[in-house]
Design a protein around this motif. Structure first.
Motif, short mmCIF file in Angstrom:
data_model
loop_
_atom_site.label_atom_id
_atom_site.label_comp_id
_atom_site.label_asym_id
_atom_site.label_seq_id
_atom_site.Cartn_x
_atom_site.Cartn_y
_atom_site.Cartn_z
N LEU A 6 0.87 -1.18 0.00
CA LEU A 6 0.00 0.00 0.00
C LEU A 6 0.90 1.23 0.00
N MET A 7 0.74 2.06 -1.00
CA MET A 7 1.63 3.22 -1.11
C MET A 7 0.85 4.53 -1.16
N LYS A 8 1.24 5.45 -0.32
CA LYS A 8 0.60 6.77 -0.32
C LYS A 8 1.59 7.83 -0.82
N SER A 9 1.13 8.72 -1.68
CA SER A 9 1.95 9.88 -2.06
C SER A 9 1.79 10.92 -0.97
N THR A 10 2.90 11.45 -0.50
CA THR A 10 2.81 12.47 0.55
C THR A 10 3.64 13.68 0.15
N PHE A 11 3.48 14.74 0.91
CA PHE A 11 4.28 15.94 0.68
C PHE A 11 5.74 15.64 0.94
N ASP A 12 6.60 16.25 0.18
CA ASP A 12 8.02 16.17 0.45
C ASP A 12 8.27 16.95 1.74
N THR A 13 8.94 16.31 2.69
CA THR A 13 9.15 16.97 3.99
C THR A 13 10.05 18.20 3.86
N GLU A 14 10.77 18.29 2.73
CA GLU A 14 11.62 19.47 2.52
C GLU A 14 10.78 20.66 2.04
N GLU A 15 9.55 20.39 1.60
CA GLU A 15 8.68 21.45 1.06
C GLU A 15 8.15 22.35 2.16
N LYS A 16 7.93 23.63 1.79
CA LYS A 16 7.28 24.53 2.74
C LYS A 16 5.77 24.27 2.66
N ILE A 17 5.18 23.94 3.79
CA ILE A 17 3.74 23.64 3.80
C ILE A 17 2.95 24.94 3.93
N ILE A 18 2.00 25.13 3.03
CA ILE A 18 1.15 26.33 3.13
C ILE A 18 -0.26 25.88 3.49
N VAL A 118 3.02 4.59 9.19
CA VAL A 118 2.22 5.81 9.31
C VAL A 118 2.52 6.68 8.09
N ALA A 119 1.55 7.50 7.68
CA ALA A 119 1.81 8.46 6.59
C ALA A 119 2.33 9.74 7.24
N ILE A 120 3.39 10.31 6.67
CA ILE A 120 4.01 11.44 7.38
C ILE A 120 3.18 12.72 7.30
N ASP A 121 2.13 12.74 6.46
CA ASP A 121 1.33 13.97 6.43
C ASP A 121 0.17 13.92 7.43
N GLU A 122 -0.73 12.96 7.28
CA GLU A 122 -1.88 12.96 8.20
C GLU A 122 -1.68 12.03 9.39
N ALA A 123 -0.79 11.09 9.26
CA ALA A 123 -0.21 10.37 10.39
C ALA A 123 -1.19 9.69 11.34
N SER A 124 -2.26 9.12 10.81
CA SER A 124 -3.18 8.43 11.72
C SER A 124 -2.74 7.00 12.00
N GLY A 125 -1.99 6.40 11.10
CA GLY A 125 -1.58 5.00 11.25
C GLY A 125 -2.76 4.05 11.24
N GLN A 126 -3.84 4.43 10.56
CA GLN A 126 -5.07 3.63 10.62
C GLN A 126 -5.30 2.71 9.43
#
Ligand SMILES: Cc1cc2nc3c(=O)[nH]c(=O)nc-3n(C[C@H](O)[C@H](O)[C@H](O)COP(=O)(O)OP(=O)(O)OC[C@H]3O[C@@H](n4cnc5c(N)ncnc54)[C@H](O)[C@@H]3O)c2cc1C
Length: 257
Positions: A6-18, A118-126
């Motif tokens: 199972l693969m989720k696309s997430t924001f690059d952690t180096e990116e500035k989140i707006i 866990v997904a590093i953006d929404e991080a619920s681990g569900q």
């Protein structure tokens, strides 16, 4: 072995989140494979190389996930599926994702599913545990080692710094944690081969799902950044003067005394 990731696309952690209007802006943001899913992909490839079979990577998302699925194929996965929700759904939650994946797996022969811890953006681990429950599979989370002998799996998992060793049977869903392996970078030949590997896009219709079947059970009310921290103050002078200043600041400015 039929191995799925199972693969989720997430924001690059180096990116500035707006954040605007209580949501993270995703226009023009660079996406990456969720880092924990890289451990899952690597482990799937290793298990396939040892036991034979196929690695299939599956993502619920939009067109933007195609790039990360191609990267997974370049790492060594055999095929990929994008369950594209762009046309059908405006919103979703962990229930939505798990329900869609349940429908995807309904008619498939599965020995092993690997997800990220866990997904590093929404991080619920569900998503992993929810899917395992729906499929009636054993679920072991935060694994750091996986050994498969015929139908049996011997697993080490991280428990807050301690290691737990478990034995269970296939079919199985595991969620992967740092320490499991060292994910490979796609090689140039891998990138060339990936262009020809099957990447199929399917929609809710193909899974015989209606919008109502996957309606979210929860709603994000607001997302906000923590308040900016003001700069600290360095007290000067004799120690006894500094103590007086500190007490005065704690009383008058911070109002904690
Ligand atoms: C149609 C749709 C619309 C959405 N709209 C919104 C929205 O408006 N606002 C909002 O905040 N969120 C939205 N989401 C995102 C959703 O709430 C969660 O991001 C998602 O369900 C996963 O939860 P998580 O990020 O906590 O993942 P976790 O449960 O922490 O992820 C753990 C692991 O599960 C697997 N996994 C997680 N997500 C996926 C996936 N999509 N595909 C494949 N594997 C996955 C990965 O292996 C991952 O490492 C939407 C999702 C869908 C499907």
């Amino acid at each position: 072995m039929n191995i799925f990731v199972l693969m989720k696309s997430t924001f690059d952690t180096e990116e500035k989140i707006i954040i605007s209007d209580g949501r993270i802006e995703d226009d023009g943001v660079d996406l990456i494979i969720n880092p924990y899913d890289e451990y899952a992909i690597e482990e799937a490839i290793k298990q396939r190389d040892e036991h034979g079979g196929e690695v299939t990577v599956v993502s619920v998302g939009t067109d933007s996930a195609v790039k990360q699925l191609r990267t997974a194929l370049a790492m060594g996965a055999d095929q990929a599926f994008l369950i594209n929700t762009e046309e059908d759904l405006d919103e979703g939650d962990q229930y939505t994702t798990a329900r869609i994946l349940e429908a995807f797996f309904e008619e498939r022969e599965v020995d092993l599913i690997l997800a990220g811890n866990v997904a590093i953006d929404e991080a619920s681990g569900q998503v992993g545990p929810r899917l395992a429950d729906k499929l009636g599979f054993t679920c072991v989370t935060t694994i750091t080692s996986l050994e498969i002998k015929e139908e049996k799996a011997i697993i080490e998992r991280d428990v807050e710094g301690d290691t737990e060793i478990l034995e269970t049977m296939l079919p199985l869903l595991v969620t992967c944690q740092q320490g499991l392996n060292e994910p490979r970078y796609p090689s140039l030949p891998g990138i060339m081969k990936a262009k020809k590997k099957p990447l199929e896009e399917i929609e809710l219709d193909d899974l015989e799902l209606e919008e109502a079947d996957v309606e979210p059970k929860s709603k994000t009310i607001e997302v906000f950044s923590p308040p900016k921290r003001s700069t600290g103050q360095v007290l000067q002078g004799e120690l006894s003067d500094q103590v007086k200043q500190l007490v005065s600041l704690l009383k008058q400015e911070s109002k904690v005394l």
